[in-house]
Design an enzyme around this catalytic site. Sequence first.
Site, PDB file in Angstrom:
ATOM      1  N   ARG A  16      -8.011 -35.438 -30.879  1.00 31.67           N
ATOM      2  CA  ARG A  16      -8.706 -34.490 -30.019  1.00 31.67           C
ATOM      3  C   ARG A  16      -7.754 -33.887 -28.998  1.00 31.67           C
ATOM      4  O   ARG A  16      -7.782 -32.686 -28.725  1.00 31.67           O
ATOM      5  CB  ARG A  16      -9.867 -35.173 -29.285  1.00 31.67           C
ATOM      6  CG  ARG A  16     -10.724 -34.177 -28.484  1.00 31.67           C
ATOM      7  CD  ARG A  16     -11.533 -34.855 -27.403  1.00 31.67           C
ATOM      8  NE  ARG A  16     -10.721 -35.475 -26.367  1.00 31.67           N
ATOM      9  CZ  ARG A  16     -10.069 -34.810 -25.401  1.00 31.67           C
ATOM     10  NH1 ARG A  16     -10.115 -33.509 -25.341  1.00 31.67           N
ATOM     11  NH2 ARG A  16      -9.362 -35.447 -24.492  1.00 31.67           N
ATOM     12  N   SER A  24      -5.635 -24.710 -26.111  1.00 30.29           N
ATOM     13  CA  SER A  24      -5.123 -24.243 -24.822  1.00 30.29           C
ATOM     14  C   SER A  24      -3.954 -23.292 -25.025  1.00 30.29           C
ATOM     15  O   SER A  24      -3.878 -22.231 -24.385  1.00 30.29           O
ATOM     16  CB  SER A  24      -4.687 -25.421 -23.958  1.00 30.29           C
ATOM     17  OG  SER A  24      -5.771 -26.256 -23.673  1.00 30.29           O
ATOM     18  N   ALA A  31      -4.187 -14.563 -23.890  1.00 25.53           N
ATOM     19  CA  ALA A  31      -4.151 -13.940 -22.564  1.00 25.53           C
ATOM     20  C   ALA A  31      -2.897 -13.085 -22.419  1.00 25.53           C
ATOM     21  O   ALA A  31      -2.957 -11.949 -21.935  1.00 25.53           O
ATOM     22  CB  ALA A  31      -4.219 -14.997 -21.464  1.00 25.53           C
ATOM     23  N   GLU A  35      -4.115  -9.214 -22.472  1.00 30.29           N
ATOM     24  CA  GLU A  35      -4.540  -8.936 -21.098  1.00 30.29           C
ATOM     25  C   GLU A  35      -3.373  -8.483 -20.229  1.00 30.29           C
ATOM     26  O   GLU A  35      -2.541  -9.283 -19.810  1.00 30.29           O
ATOM     27  CB  GLU A  35      -5.191 -10.180 -20.484  1.00 30.29           C
ATOM     28  CG  GLU A  35      -6.361 -10.742 -21.272  1.00 30.29           C
ATOM     29  CD  GLU A  35      -7.542  -9.786 -21.339  1.00 30.29           C
ATOM     30  OE1 GLU A  35      -7.707  -8.956 -20.411  1.00 30.29           O
ATOM     31  OE2 GLU A  35      -8.306  -9.877 -22.316  1.00 30.29           O
ATOM     32  N   ARG A  39      -0.466 -10.562 -17.788  1.00 31.38           N
ATOM     33  CA  ARG A  39       0.999 -10.402 -17.857  1.00 31.38           C
ATOM     34  C   ARG A  39       1.566 -10.024 -16.491  1.00 31.38           C
ATOM     35  O   ARG A  39       2.592 -10.564 -16.062  1.00 31.38           O
ATOM     36  CB  ARG A  39       1.378  -9.361 -18.913  1.00 31.38           C
ATOM     37  CG  ARG A  39       1.110  -9.811 -20.329  1.00 31.38           C
ATOM     38  CD  ARG A  39       1.717  -8.863 -21.354  1.00 31.38           C
ATOM     39  NE  ARG A  39       1.210  -7.503 -21.274  1.00 31.38           N
ATOM     40  CZ  ARG A  39       0.119  -7.058 -21.895  1.00 31.38           C
ATOM     41  NH1 ARG A  39      -0.610  -7.885 -22.631  1.00 31.38           N
ATOM     42  NH2 ARG A  39      -0.238  -5.798 -21.776  1.00 31.38           N
ATOM     43  N   LEU A  55      12.215 -19.325   0.207  1.00 37.61           N
ATOM     44  CA  LEU A  55      11.539 -19.115   1.489  1.00 37.61           C
ATOM     45  C   LEU A  55      10.996 -20.388   2.130  1.00 37.61           C
ATOM     46  O   LEU A  55      10.984 -20.508   3.356  1.00 37.61           O
ATOM     47  CB  LEU A  55      10.372 -18.141   1.309  1.00 37.61           C
ATOM     48  CG  LEU A  55      10.718 -16.700   0.958  1.00 37.61           C
ATOM     49  CD1 LEU A  55       9.448 -15.923   0.620  1.00 37.61           C
ATOM     50  CD2 LEU A  55      11.468 -16.044   2.106  1.00 37.61           C
ATOM     51  N   GLU A  76      -7.746 -15.543 -13.463  1.00 38.81           N
ATOM     52  CA  GLU A  76      -7.624 -14.408 -14.381  1.00 38.81           C
ATOM     53  C   GLU A  76      -8.041 -14.797 -15.791  1.00 38.81           C
ATOM     54  O   GLU A  76      -8.695 -14.013 -16.492  1.00 38.81           O
ATOM     55  CB  GLU A  76      -6.198 -13.850 -14.383  1.00 38.81           C
ATOM     56  CG  GLU A  76      -6.039 -12.624 -15.256  1.00 38.81           C
ATOM     57  CD  GLU A  76      -6.914 -11.453 -14.831  1.00 38.81           C
ATOM     58  OE1 GLU A  76      -7.586 -10.865 -15.715  1.00 38.81           O
ATOM     59  OE2 GLU A  76      -6.932 -11.120 -13.637  1.00 38.81           O
ATOM     60  N   GLU A  83     -15.210 -11.522 -19.585  1.00 36.79           N
ATOM     61  CA  GLU A  83     -15.197 -10.189 -20.183  1.00 36.79           C
ATOM     62  C   GLU A  83     -15.326 -10.265 -21.699  1.00 36.79           C
ATOM     63  O   GLU A  83     -16.075  -9.482 -22.303  1.00 36.79           O
ATOM     64  CB  GLU A  83     -13.926  -9.450 -19.787  1.00 36.79           C
ATOM     65  CG  GLU A  83     -13.895  -9.054 -18.328  1.00 36.79           C
ATOM     66  CD  GLU A  83     -12.596  -8.386 -17.909  1.00 36.79           C
ATOM     67  OE1 GLU A  83     -11.650  -8.336 -18.720  1.00 36.79           O
ATOM     68  OE2 GLU A  83     -12.534  -7.906 -16.765  1.00 36.79           O
ATOM     69  N   LYS A 101     -19.106  -9.035 -15.092  1.00 41.23           N
ATOM     70  CA  LYS A 101     -17.720  -8.554 -15.037  1.00 41.23           C
ATOM     71  C   LYS A 101     -17.270  -8.315 -13.594  1.00 41.23           C
ATOM     72  O   LYS A 101     -16.137  -8.641 -13.231  1.00 41.23           O
ATOM     73  CB  LYS A 101     -17.562  -7.292 -15.876  1.00 41.23           C
ATOM     74  CG  LYS A 101     -17.630  -7.573 -17.370  1.00 41.23           C
ATOM     75  CD  LYS A 101     -17.339  -6.314 -18.170  1.00 41.23           C
ATOM     76  CE  LYS A 101     -17.270  -6.610 -19.656  1.00 41.23           C
ATOM     77  NZ  LYS A 101     -16.759  -5.459 -20.411  1.00 41.23           N
TER      78      LYS A 101
END
Length: 130
Positions: A16, A24, A31, A35, A39, A55, A76, A83, A101
């Site tokens: 599993r 994943s 993605a 999308e 990116r 920084l 995201e 969507e 959405k």
Amino acid sequence: MSHGQHVKPNGSGIGRIIKATKCSFDGLVSAWRDEAAFRQEMLMAVIGTALACWLAQSINQWLLLVIPLMALLVVEIFNSAIEAAIDRIGAEIHPLSKKAKDLGSSAVFITLLIIALCWGSVLYQNYLVG
């Protein structure tokens, strides 16, 4: 199998875990491929993580800079999933589809505000009141 138990489609145990890892990875590839916003945000996260190394003056500051960038990627991906699910239901304009959405988009926007607050606080602390 007793009443009420269901066989999981991805099995159990190490099998599993392997299948879940593949799912994943497939999601990340999707993605990245489909999308543009993902990116762009991934590029922002990579650049931001590198900047954070320069920084930040402590590990806590580094985490304050990097964790929200990672959260943006997560949000995201959820937004893209919403969507995709709405688009799967149908192409017709419906108030609930718009609401779903818009809510996903709002989550991305709020995450961007969190990033601005975190980065602003670190920059203020390190370079304005130093």
